[in-house]
Design a protein around this motif. Structure first.
Motif, short mmCIF file in Angstrom:
data_model
loop_
_atom_site.label_atom_id
_atom_site.label_comp_id
_atom_site.label_asym_id
_atom_site.label_seq_id
_atom_site.Cartn_x
_atom_site.Cartn_y
_atom_site.Cartn_z
N GLY A 284 0.76 -1.24 0.00
CA GLY A 284 0.00 0.00 0.00
C GLY A 284 0.79 1.29 0.00
N MET A 285 2.12 1.26 -0.02
CA MET A 285 2.89 2.51 -0.02
C MET A 285 3.26 2.87 -1.46
N VAL A 349 -5.60 4.44 0.00
CA VAL A 349 -4.65 4.30 -1.11
C VAL A 349 -5.38 3.88 -2.38
N ALA A 350 -6.38 3.00 -2.25
CA ALA A 350 -7.18 2.63 -3.42
C ALA A 350 -7.88 3.85 -3.99
N GLY A 351 -8.45 4.69 -3.11
CA GLY A 351 -9.09 5.92 -3.57
C GLY A 351 -8.10 6.83 -4.26
N THR A 425 -3.56 2.40 -11.64
CA THR A 425 -4.05 1.03 -11.44
C THR A 425 -3.21 0.29 -10.41
N ALA A 426 -1.89 0.47 -10.47
CA ALA A 426 -1.00 -0.19 -9.52
C ALA A 426 -1.30 0.25 -8.09
N ALA A 427 -1.51 1.55 -7.89
CA ALA A 427 -1.82 2.05 -6.54
C ALA A 427 -3.17 1.53 -6.06
N ALA A 428 -4.18 1.57 -6.94
CA ALA A 428 -5.51 1.14 -6.55
C ALA A 428 -5.54 -0.34 -6.20
N VAL A 429 -4.93 -1.17 -7.04
CA VAL A 429 -4.90 -2.61 -6.76
C VAL A 429 -4.14 -2.89 -5.47
#
Length: 453
Positions: A284-285, A349-351, A425-429
């Motif tokens: 998540g970072m 982080v997904a948001g 997409t990488a951050a959201a996933v």
């Protein structure tokens, strides 16, 4: 032991040579504050002189250390003109931080923690002075910078778990969340103020003087640590009354390090608190994605502005969480607080990953910073409460390594994923995976969610 308890009122100022800090006993739970006071930071730990001195030393170094954290990569880049060299210098600091973070925890369990903090604080100050000397004489050697950085991070690796392990001897158990929130707030504030101050001062006074300011600040912190009461090792019996505890000699070798890992493995709630942080940080970072997002998705707002806001958002949220930590620091279900905080971090982080607007992205990152502050406060409190005094240094050493290493692993994971599927997409996933894994862990292994004081 014949000493006055840490934070007790003896009618005279306590001096290090006159008394020894013993495990602080919980006091009767005070009435909950009313009105606006229940929302702001709980400052009860600051009423205790010993903790106040430790906290003030943290406040002084929080800003000063960030001056050097900015000055070193700036000087490396000025010498080489290479961002790769800046990256290599970061690795030069990470390796000794990991090694001495673990070993330093074992040392902290074997010697007087006040003396160890004095030695390591002095070592950090001396290396800052050498940073000043090499810049003042114009040495322009990247190798010298890397050696000094590695040496300073080795001292910091020992100092950090020692400082954290000392807190449980200076405040009662019920004040641990408040004490950790106060310490984290000034540390996060330093991460905001320090770089801004460095950016403003470098054009005015130069790099050499910036190192000198850090060295002088560390000398002030050294004086505050000297004013602490002695913190020698105590008997390992966690149920022993403070007056029955006695100083004892211990070693700090490979056997003791192995004992620390076995200790974590035998106490599921401790192990789960570490795993919770690894889940949050590794998946998540998203900081490795900030440059690409600033240059692409948020470029209409200005790449420089976007990059600065993205990097500052999480620390700003953490500081806000600390300032208003009265809303959560008195909670007694510490396990659930960790679970909810990590889930909240992942959702934020997904948001962020799904945000096409810069200001929404900054808002989600700030919310992630608040959640990260809550998680850190209660993970630290669990560690300090569950571990005996004989093991707290090693537990804090492992904590230091996880906190330092997790985001760097995340840089690799998110950087690779961002190149493959895009940064948003990488951050959201990653954020969704944090939520899924944390909830699965919480319900598969009940020890964490059942833990309360």
């Amino acid at each position: 032991m014949g000493g006055v308890r840490a934070g007790g009122r003896s009618g005279r100022d306590e001096r290090p040579e006159e008394q020894t800090a013993e495990p602080a006993e919980a006091e009767p739970v005070p009435a909950k504050p009313r009105g606006w006071r229940r929302f702001v930071a709980d400052t009860r730990p600051l009423r205790r002189p010993a903790f106040r001195r430790l906290w003030s030393s943290t406040a002084v170094t929080a800003v000063g250390s960030q001056l050097t954290a900015v000055a070193v990569p700036k000087q490396v880049y000025d010498i080489t003109g290479s961002s790769a060299a800046v990256g290599y210098s970061s690795i030069a600091g990470l390796v000794p931080l990991v090694v001495f973070g673990l070993w330093g925890g074992a040392i902290a369990d074997a010697v007087d923690r006040r003396k160890l903090m004095l030695v390591t604080n002095a070592g950090i100050a001396v290396t800052s002075a050498f940073f000043w000397v090499q810049a003042f004489v114009g040495l322009d050697s990247v190798w010298v910078l890397m050696v000094l950085l590695a040496l300073q991070q080795a001292f910091f690796g020992i100092n950090s778990p020692t400082r954290s392990a000392a807190i449980a001897r200076l405040v009662p158990r019920d004040e641990l969340p408040a004490a950790n929130a106060l310490g984290s707030t000034v540390a996060q504030t330093g991460m905001i103020v320090g770089p801004l101050l460095a950016g403003a001062l470098i054009p005015l006074i130069g790099l050499a003087e910036l190192y000198l300011i850090d060295a002088l600040a560390l000398c002030l912190a050294l004086w505050a640590v000297w004013r602490l009461p002695p913190l020698p090792p105590l008997d390992a019996d966690e149920d022993a009354a403070p007056e029955e505890s006695r100083p004892r000699r211990r070693r700090a070798g490979w056997r003791e390090l192995s004992e620390g890992f076995r200790y974590i493995g035998a106490r599921q709630v401790l192990l789960l608190s570490f795993v919770a942080d690894i889940i949050a940080m590794v998946f998540g970072m998203p900081r490795a994605l900030f440059p690409q997002l600033a240059a692409t998705t948020y470029a209409p707002w200005g790449e420089g502005l976007a990059l600065g806001l993205l990097y500052a958002a999480i620390p700003i949220g953490a500081v806000a969480g600390g300032l208003f930590s009265g809303t959560f620091s008195r909670a007694r279900s510490h396990g659930w607080m960790v679970i909810l905080a990590v889930v909240g971090f992942g959702a934020a982080v997904a948001g962020f990953g799904w945000s096409p607007n810069l200001w929404w992205a900054v808002g989600f990152l700030a919310a992630a910073g608040v959640a990260d502050m809550v998680s850190m406060v209660f993970r630290q409190s669990i560690l300090q409460s569950v571990a005996t005094d004989a093991m707290r240094g090693r537990m804090q050493g492992a904590f230091t390594v996880v906190v330092a290493g997790g985001p760097r692993v995340a840089d690799l994971v998110h950087g690779t994923a961002g190149a493959a599927v895009g940064p948003g997409t990488a951050a959201a996933v990653g954020g969704v995976l944090v939520v899924v894994f944390m909830l699965a862990l919480a319900f598969a292994l009940p020890s964490l969610r059942r833990y309360r004081i």
